[in-house]
Write an enzyme that holds these catalytic residues in place. Structure first.
Site, PDB file in Angstrom:
ATOM      1  N   GLY A  36       0.597  -1.493  -0.045  1.00 56.63           N
ATOM      2  CA  GLY A  36      -0.215  -0.136  -0.028  1.00 56.63           C
ATOM      3  C   GLY A  36       0.955   1.334   0.064  1.00 56.63           C
ATOM      4  O   GLY A  36       2.241   0.884  -0.254  1.00 56.63           O
ATOM      5  N   ASN A  37       0.676   2.443   0.418  1.00 54.27           N
ATOM      6  CA  ASN A  37       0.948   3.906   0.721  1.00 54.27           C
ATOM      7  C   ASN A  37       0.226   4.514   1.167  1.00 54.27           C
ATOM      8  O   ASN A  37      -0.584   4.321   1.920  1.00 54.27           O
ATOM      9  CB  ASN A  37       0.498   4.683  -0.703  1.00 54.27           C
ATOM     10  CG  ASN A  37      -0.012   4.516  -1.515  1.00 54.27           C
ATOM     11  OD1 ASN A  37      -0.990   5.358  -0.870  1.00 54.27           O
ATOM     12  ND2 ASN A  37      -0.760   4.090  -2.689  1.00 54.27           N
ATOM     13  N   ARG A  38       0.589   5.857   1.707  1.00 58.44           N
ATOM     14  CA  ARG A  38       0.927   6.341   3.323  1.00 58.44           C
ATOM     15  C   ARG A  38      -0.281   7.268   2.391  1.00 58.44           C
ATOM     16  O   ARG A  38      -0.674   8.691   3.830  1.00 58.44           O
ATOM     17  CB  ARG A  38       1.934   7.437   2.755  1.00 58.44           C
ATOM     18  CG  ARG A  38       3.361   6.240   3.628  1.00 58.44           C
ATOM     19  CD  ARG A  38       3.961   7.407   4.158  1.00 58.44           C
ATOM     20  NE  ARG A  38       5.611   7.002   3.875  1.00 58.44           N
ATOM     21  CZ  ARG A  38       5.604   6.331   5.244  1.00 58.44           C
ATOM     22  NH1 ARG A  38       4.999   5.968   6.533  1.00 58.44           N
ATOM     23  NH2 ARG A  38       6.412   5.287   5.682  1.00 58.44           N
TER      24      ARG A  38
END
Ligand code: C5P
Length: 225
Positions: free
Chosen positions: A29-31
């Site tokens: 995933g990412n932030r």
């Protein structure tokens, strides 16, 4: 904006960050928190638009008046955005879409393997923004991308605008605590013919309103369709 300048318009906003499954319990995933996309959706509702918000893994309250379509992965986000874009006047891709996904999703939880972890092989995800820009669902549809850059922001932004083929690209500098998970943002919006509109640091709602100003300019008179 105090005017309902998006009345009668259908706009699509993608928000959040995609998750690409590795196994039943893990993902890449990412932030992204979805704050900027949700601010875009809320401000478009306030300006009179019908808003479809394609939302990837966001834990914020849904903006009142927007129709929320929850998705998880990049491929789900693509399906939802393309479906909603069919009759849209504008599409704003504020979501952080994973460029890659694991080539396979393990059916069972990946086990420890005594000090020799299995490598993860990645495959490329479809570039939704490039696809939307190339195959416009309707004439005059305005397509807007976002780009987070850590260095050579304008240079990389110009290059990305051309590569993606979108009408406007909102470029912001990330790192140093800016952008991810903060209520403030600052950006420069790039467009054709060297257009570069600087948006000073401020609330994400203000940036959202400036983006809709630029979109509304490009949409022209209401009731044109
Ligand atoms: O290439 P980059 O990921 O920096 O581009 C960012 C822009 O492209 C964002 O608007 C994002 O929503 C969009 N994007 C996309 N599909 C991808 C990757 C990014 O639509 N696979």
């Amino acid at each position: 904006s105090l005017t309902a300048d998006l009345a009668g318009r259908h706009v699509v906003v993608s928000a959040g960050g995609t998750r690409e499954a590795l196994d039943p319990v893990r993902f890449l995933g990412n932030r992204s928190t979805g704050m900027q996309g949700y601010a875009l959706a809320a401000t478009a509702v306030a300006r009179g638009a019908r808003v479809t918000l394609v939302s990837a893994n966001v834990s914020l309250p849904a903006p009142a008046g927007a129709e929320v379509r929850p998705v998880t992965s990049a491929r789900e986000l693509r399906e939802a955005v393309l479906a909603a874009a069919a009759d849209a006047d504008a599409v704003v891709m504020a979501a952080a879409v994973a460029d890659f996904r694991p080539d396979t999703v393990a059916a069972e939880k990946i086990k420890k393997t005594g000090g020799r972890p299995a490598p993860i092989t990645l495959v490329e995800n479809p570039d939704i923004l490039a696809e939307l820009s190339r195959d416009r669902a309707r004439e005059g549809q305005v397509v807007v991308g976002f780009a987070a850059e850590t260095d050579h922001v304008l240079e990389h932004g110009r290059d990305k605008l051309r590569r993606k083929g979108c009408d406007l690209l909102v470029v912001n500098q990330v790192g140093d605590g800016m952008a991810f998970g903060t209520p403030d943002n600052q950006a420069v919006v790039l467009g054709p013919d060297g257009l570069a509109v600087e948006i000073p640091r401020g609330p994400k709602e203000d940036l959202a309103d400036r983006v809709w100003d630029l979109v509304a300019e490009r949409l022209g008179e209401p009731g044109r369709h």
